[in-house]
Design an enzyme around this catalytic site. Structure first.
Site, short mmCIF file in Angstrom:
data_model
loop_
_atom_site.label_atom_id
_atom_site.label_comp_id
_atom_site.label_asym_id
_atom_site.label_seq_id
_atom_site.Cartn_x
_atom_site.Cartn_y
_atom_site.Cartn_z
N LYS A 211 0.64 -1.26 0.58
CA LYS A 211 0.05 -0.01 0.14
C LYS A 211 1.01 1.56 -0.37
O LYS A 211 0.44 1.97 -0.66
CB LYS A 211 -0.61 -0.43 1.14
CG LYS A 211 -2.05 1.00 0.87
CD LYS A 211 -3.20 1.12 2.45
CE LYS A 211 -3.36 2.20 2.75
NZ LYS A 211 -4.32 2.43 3.61
N GLY A 273 -4.75 -2.12 4.92
CA GLY A 273 -4.22 -3.46 4.73
C GLY A 273 -4.59 -4.07 4.64
O GLY A 273 -4.28 -5.17 3.99
N HIS A 390 -6.50 -32.99 17.67
CA HIS A 390 -5.46 -33.82 19.11
C HIS A 390 -4.15 -33.80 18.51
O HIS A 390 -2.64 -33.76 18.80
CB HIS A 390 -4.74 -34.91 16.80
CG HIS A 390 -5.66 -35.71 17.29
ND1 HIS A 390 -5.64 -37.41 17.68
CD2 HIS A 390 -6.39 -35.73 15.83
CE1 HIS A 390 -6.88 -37.72 17.17
NE2 HIS A 390 -7.26 -37.08 16.38
O1 F6P Z 1 2.01 -4.08 10.13
C1 F6P Z 1 1.86 -2.55 9.85
C2 F6P Z 1 1.18 -2.66 8.12
O2 F6P Z 1 1.17 -1.32 7.76
C3 F6P Z 1 -0.14 -3.27 7.67
O3 F6P Z 1 -1.35 -2.59 8.89
C4 F6P Z 1 0.28 -3.28 6.01
O4 F6P Z 1 -0.81 -4.59 6.00
C5 F6P Z 1 1.30 -3.55 6.43
O5 F6P Z 1 2.20 -2.86 7.36
C6 F6P Z 1 2.25 -3.96 5.10
O6 F6P Z 1 2.53 -2.33 5.15
P1 F6P Z 1 2.70 -2.23 2.78
O7 F6P Z 1 1.37 -2.66 2.23
O8 F6P Z 1 1.97 -0.20 3.35
O9 F6P Z 1 3.73 -3.06 2.69
#
Ligand code: F6P
Length: 550
Positions: A211, A273, A390
């Site tokens: 993201k 995310g 188990h």
């Molecule tokens: O762990 C924090 C975080 O920002 C998550 O919320 C997100 O899914 C992940 O890191 C990956 O972030 P990005 O898609 O920006 O690489």
């Protein structure tokens, strides 16, 4: 103080009423609740789309449920839900809208963020993803040397990995077996090494999913993958265009990395995310199952979105599931919640839910920054059920902890299963039903004695029972059913965050570790001494350096 919530949760009359009711219930056993109402098993049931949800094995009565719904009313769950669906900026600490529901809205829907309808852009990206997926699936898209793509490697972490990796496993029986899919997330080089060691770079496509496009693990792995590719092809940077695509909200960083933005599939800052695998982040899944199946999955999500938005409180499944979690956390001191799928294909389902739930509701201050005095998100855990039987079910049955659990099962084996394996499905499901029965009703000392068990073993062989479970059943494990299940959990998490008055859509808790890792790395490599570190971390860093011979 939040205008919608003039009173703290623990000072609300509805909260006090629940506390009093809990005292009155005391040690009431599920056996008693079932004896009191012989129709309970058929009455405490909801149907949502293709999902059949049985909540009869919960430590609740009609009165409990009414009090819980009162709490939802008093805490403004419906108002916050409507604000979310309208695109208001309910993620206040990041000043963002929360609109994963727009990702699965139909083409003609109108959902505005800052005065702009976002739905056309959502569908434009879905259409581009579909065209690209078809080019990979048909072999029309070729690599730098003209060979068709046979391997797809998704590089991402957190929400940019868990969703596509989970859904790929869940929908494995719908995937194109001509293509190989791998998911790389860990910054431990072993992850990428094992993913690519038997692949031919000429036939490999890397999907860099991030993201922000700043996440160190993903950028490091993507950089190493590019080296591996160019080294393997003995080619220059011009080969990247045919072997790398990006999924991101950050065009500038994508092009800075060397990926042409023509090969980027975008999404938006109003998609969290952990709520993103039905956005461009699902490209690897779409390539695997095809655009049509992907759309069926989106329709499944949308069906439950609409249910959550419009169903009355008495019939609203995400509301009910959220309320039950609040009930056990606050009044039974339940610390964890188990999710136990009876499907091998759901092997990564609980790991996915861990991020969804724990990153969303792992908070200890309310929306105004005040410490909360009530339980928030539980520890979510679990693996496919029969394996768990188990391993750790012993503790659920006879341990000292209250662990509400969701059991998820399917009436039919997945399509295409070998004929000889089909009969195993009834055995699997017999286990499924037996476990929730044993957990609820247990086995009394009298029943144990009646079997002739010697007195000194009676206590050991007694099952207290009274362990609450939800049973979720569907006919088939289809793309739509997967979408329905994920949306169900997304909205359950929403309900709980709304009641607890926390921001379920930020994740500040992951920041500190990132900052500290940057400070520690130069100490490990010997570029800096450990003077700035605390004595434990400095000593550990020194031990690490010594072990590495530095
Ligand atoms: O762990 C924090 C975080 O920002 C998550 O919320 C997100 O899914 C992940 O890191 C990956 O972030 P990005 O898609 O920006 O690489």
């Amino acid at each position: 103080m939040n205008a919608e919530r003039p009173t703290r949760l623990d000072q609300m009359s509805q909260w006090a009423a629940l506390g009093k009711h809990r005292e009155q219930l005391g040690g009431t056993h599920l056996r008693e609740l079932f004896e009191a109402d012989p129709r309970r098993g058929g009455a405490y049931v909801l149907r949502v789309g293709d999902l059949y949800l049985d909540y009869s094995k919960h430590l609740v009565t009609d009165e409990t449920l009414a009090l819980l719904r009162d709490l939802a009313g008093a805490t403004g769950v419906a108002a916050l839900r409507d604000a979310m669906f309208r695109g208001e900026k309910i993620n206040t600490t990041e000043d963002r809208a929360v609109l994963h529901t727009a990702l699965r809205a139909p083409r003609d829907a109108v959902i505005e963020v800052d005065g702009e309808n976002v739905v056309p852009a959502v569908h434009a990206v879905l259409d581009r993803m579909a065209a690209f997926s078809e080019r990979i699936r048909s072999g029309e898209w070729t690599g730098h040397t003209g060979r068709r793509i046979r391997n797809v490697v998704n590089i991402g972490i957190g929400g940019s990995d868990l969703g596509p990796a989970m859904a790929y496993e869940v929908l494995r029986s719908y995937t194109d077996r001509e293509l190989t899919f791998r998911f790389v997330s860990n910054v431990d080089g072993a992850d990428l090494h094992e993913a690519v060691r038997d692949l031919d770079p000429a036939e490999t496509l890397f999907i860099v999913a991030s993201k922000t496009f700043t996440t160190i693990e993903t950028i490091t792995n993507a950089t190493s993958a590019r080296q591996w590719l160019l080294g393997g092809l003995d080619a220059g940077p011009e080969a990247v265009a045919k072997h790398f695509v990006a999924l991101s909200t950050n065009a500038e960083k994508v092009s800075g990395f060397g990926i042409d933005t023509a090969n980027m599939f975008e999404f938006w800052d109003w998609v969290g995310g952990r709520y993103s695998y039905d956005s461009a982040i699902g490209l690897s899944l779409m390539i695997a199952i095809g655009p049509e199946r992907f759309r069926e999955m989106l329709d499944g999500f949308h069906l439950v979105d609409e249910h959550f938005r419009t169903a009355p409180a008495e019939e609203n499944a995400p509301l009910l599931m959220g309320l039950l979690g609040v009930w056990y956390g606050a009044f039974f001191d339940a610390q964890s919640h188990a999710v136990l799928p009876y499907s091998h294909y759901l092997s990564k389902f609980t790991a996915y839910l861990q991020q969804l739930d724990m990153e969303s509701n792992g908070k200890s201050v309310d929306r105004d920054g005040n410490p909360v005095s009530w339980q928030t998100g539980p520890v979510v855990w679990g693996t496919p059920g029969t394996n768990g039987q188990h391993a750790y079910y012993q503790l659920i049955h006879q341990g000292t902890k209250v662990i509400p659990a969701d059991f998820i099962g399917f009436a039919r084996p997945v399509p295409g299963l070998l004929d000889s394996l089909v009969p195993q499905h009834d055995l699997l499901m017999a286990n499924f039903f037996a476990q929730t029965q044993a957990l609820a009703f247990g086995k009394t000392p009298e029943e144990v004695r009646a079997e002739g068990v010697p007195e000194e073993l009676v206590a050991h062989k007694t099952f207290r029972g009274n362990h609450p479970t939800t049973t979720i059943l569907a006919e088939d494990l289809t793309p739509s059913v997967l979408g329905q299940l994920i949306a169900l959990y997304e909205h359950k998490v929403f309900v709980q965050g709304a009641i607890w008055n926390i921001d379920s859509f930020d994740q500040w808790g992951v920041e500190l570790g990132k900052v500290l890792a940057k400070r520690i790395e130069p100490v490990l490599t010997g570029q800096e001494g450990g003077e700035r570190l605390d004595s434990s971390t400095a000593t550990l860093a020194a031990a690490y350096r010594a072990l590495r011979g530095r």
